[in-house]
Scaffold this motif. Structure first.
Motif, short mmCIF file in Angstrom:
data_model
loop_
_atom_site.label_atom_id
_atom_site.label_comp_id
_atom_site.label_asym_id
_atom_site.label_seq_id
_atom_site.Cartn_x
_atom_site.Cartn_y
_atom_site.Cartn_z
N MET A 134 15.24 -1.63 16.60
CA MET A 134 14.68 -1.03 16.14
C MET A 134 15.01 0.35 15.01
SD MET A 134 12.06 -1.17 13.71
CE MET A 134 10.56 -2.29 14.93
N ASP A 135 15.58 0.25 14.19
CA ASP A 135 16.50 1.74 13.95
C ASP A 135 15.12 2.69 13.86
OD1 ASP A 135 18.21 3.76 12.89
OD2 ASP A 135 17.90 2.95 10.66
N ILE A 136 15.86 3.91 13.82
CA ILE A 136 14.43 5.24 14.17
C ILE A 136 14.42 5.41 12.51
CG2 ILE A 136 14.29 7.54 14.49
CD1 ILE A 136 13.51 5.43 16.73
N ARG A 137 15.64 5.90 11.70
CA ARG A 137 15.93 6.47 10.89
C ARG A 137 16.04 5.44 9.45
NH1 ARG A 137 15.34 11.90 12.00
NH2 ARG A 137 16.36 12.65 13.85
N MET A 138 14.37 5.51 8.26
CA MET A 138 15.09 4.41 7.78
C MET A 138 14.09 4.67 7.03
SD MET A 138 14.78 0.75 9.56
CE MET A 138 12.83 0.94 10.55
N PRO A 139 14.37 4.41 5.12
CA PRO A 139 13.18 4.32 4.50
C PRO A 139 12.05 3.56 4.32
CG PRO A 139 15.24 3.16 3.44
CD PRO A 139 15.66 3.89 5.30
N ILE A 140 11.08 4.90 3.78
CA ILE A 140 10.05 3.70 3.00
C ILE A 140 8.93 3.25 4.35
CG2 ILE A 140 9.19 1.09 2.87
CD1 ILE A 140 11.30 0.42 1.06
N GLN A 141 9.41 3.37 5.56
CA GLN A 141 8.97 3.30 7.19
C GLN A 141 10.07 3.87 7.68
OE1 GLN A 141 4.81 0.96 7.47
NE2 GLN A 141 5.53 -0.10 9.13
N ASP A 142 9.56 4.28 8.89
CA ASP A 142 10.67 4.95 9.92
C ASP A 142 10.70 3.27 11.11
OD1 ASP A 142 8.84 5.70 11.26
OD2 ASP A 142 9.40 8.07 10.67
N GLY A 143 11.40 3.92 12.15
CA GLY A 143 10.94 3.05 13.17
C GLY A 143 9.64 3.44 13.77
N LEU A 144 9.53 4.86 14.07
CA LEU A 144 8.45 5.41 14.68
C LEU A 144 7.19 4.67 14.09
CD1 LEU A 144 9.19 9.24 14.98
CD2 LEU A 144 9.04 7.44 17.02
#
Length: 215
Positions: A53-63
């Motif tokens: 799971m990447d942490i920093r992503m658009p739309i909905q982040d990994g957190l």
């Protein structure tokens, strides 16, 4: 066979992970997603054992995605992908219950072994990374030392030894070797430590040990 899903918004990262992990006979890369919202559907449909799971992503982040997944029955193991090993978002993901994290430039053999380790139910936290994460969480000052010491006083001497090894980032097998215990006994000790400290997360144990001044 361990079923994997990769979640990362960078197609090049996904391609690299696919090349690294896809050729292993015991790892089955069943799906990919480019953001957290898409990942929810992919994971629901494919039911992987481990999610990178990447942490920093658009739309909905990994957190947000990690929190949603771990709130569901029988969630997958989650291995966080990050560029920076002291990233505050990594700490937050671990507190949510992620099973560990990998730097994206981790050498392929270590990355493969990390996935296998998480699939076995053990966390992936190297000693150097554990120290950085704990320092980031406490500001290096141990502001709750007395409280932490009271909490750790609930443990037996053997359980404290195990807790300290957990805080050092040791795997169950490493703890067993260093403390001359079986892996099953290590797991039993960790279960009791979790119960006494009111947690189910090795990072929380590490933070208590650090706050108490035992590291």
């Amino acid at each position: 066979m361990t079923r994997l899903v990769i979640v990362d918004d960078d197609p090049m990262v996904r391609t690299g992970l696919r090349l690294i992990l896809g050729g292993e006979p015991d790892l089955d890369l069943v799906g990919e997603a480019g953001d957290g919202r898409q990942a929810m559907g992919v994971i629901r449909d494919l039911r992987p054992d481990v999610v990178l799971m990447d942490i920093r992503m658009p739309i909905q982040d990994g957190l947000a995605t990690t929190e949603l997944l771990l709130a569901q029955p029988d969630p997958p193991r989650i291995l966080v992908l990050t560029t920076f090993d002291a990233d505050d978002m990594v700490l937050r993901a671990l507190k949510l219950g992620a099973d560990g994290f990998l730097l994206k430039d981790t050498p392929p053999p270590k990355m493969i072994e990390a996935v296998r380790t998480v699939a076995r139910g053990e966390p992936v936290l190297s000693p150097s990374v554990t120290r950085q994460v704990i320092t980031a969480a406490t500001g290096g000052r141990g502001p709750q030392r007395q409280e932490a010491q009271r909490e750790l006083a609930k443990l037996t001497e053997r359980e404290r030894e195990v807790a300290i090894e957990v805080a050092r980032g040791s795997s169950n097998a490493e703890i067993a070797e260093r403390l001359y215990m079986s892996v099953a006994t290590v797991k039993a000790n960790i279960t009791r430590i979790f119960s006494k400290l009111g947690t189910d997360n090795r990072v929380h144990v590490a933070l208590k040990v650090r706050d108490a001044g035992f590291l």
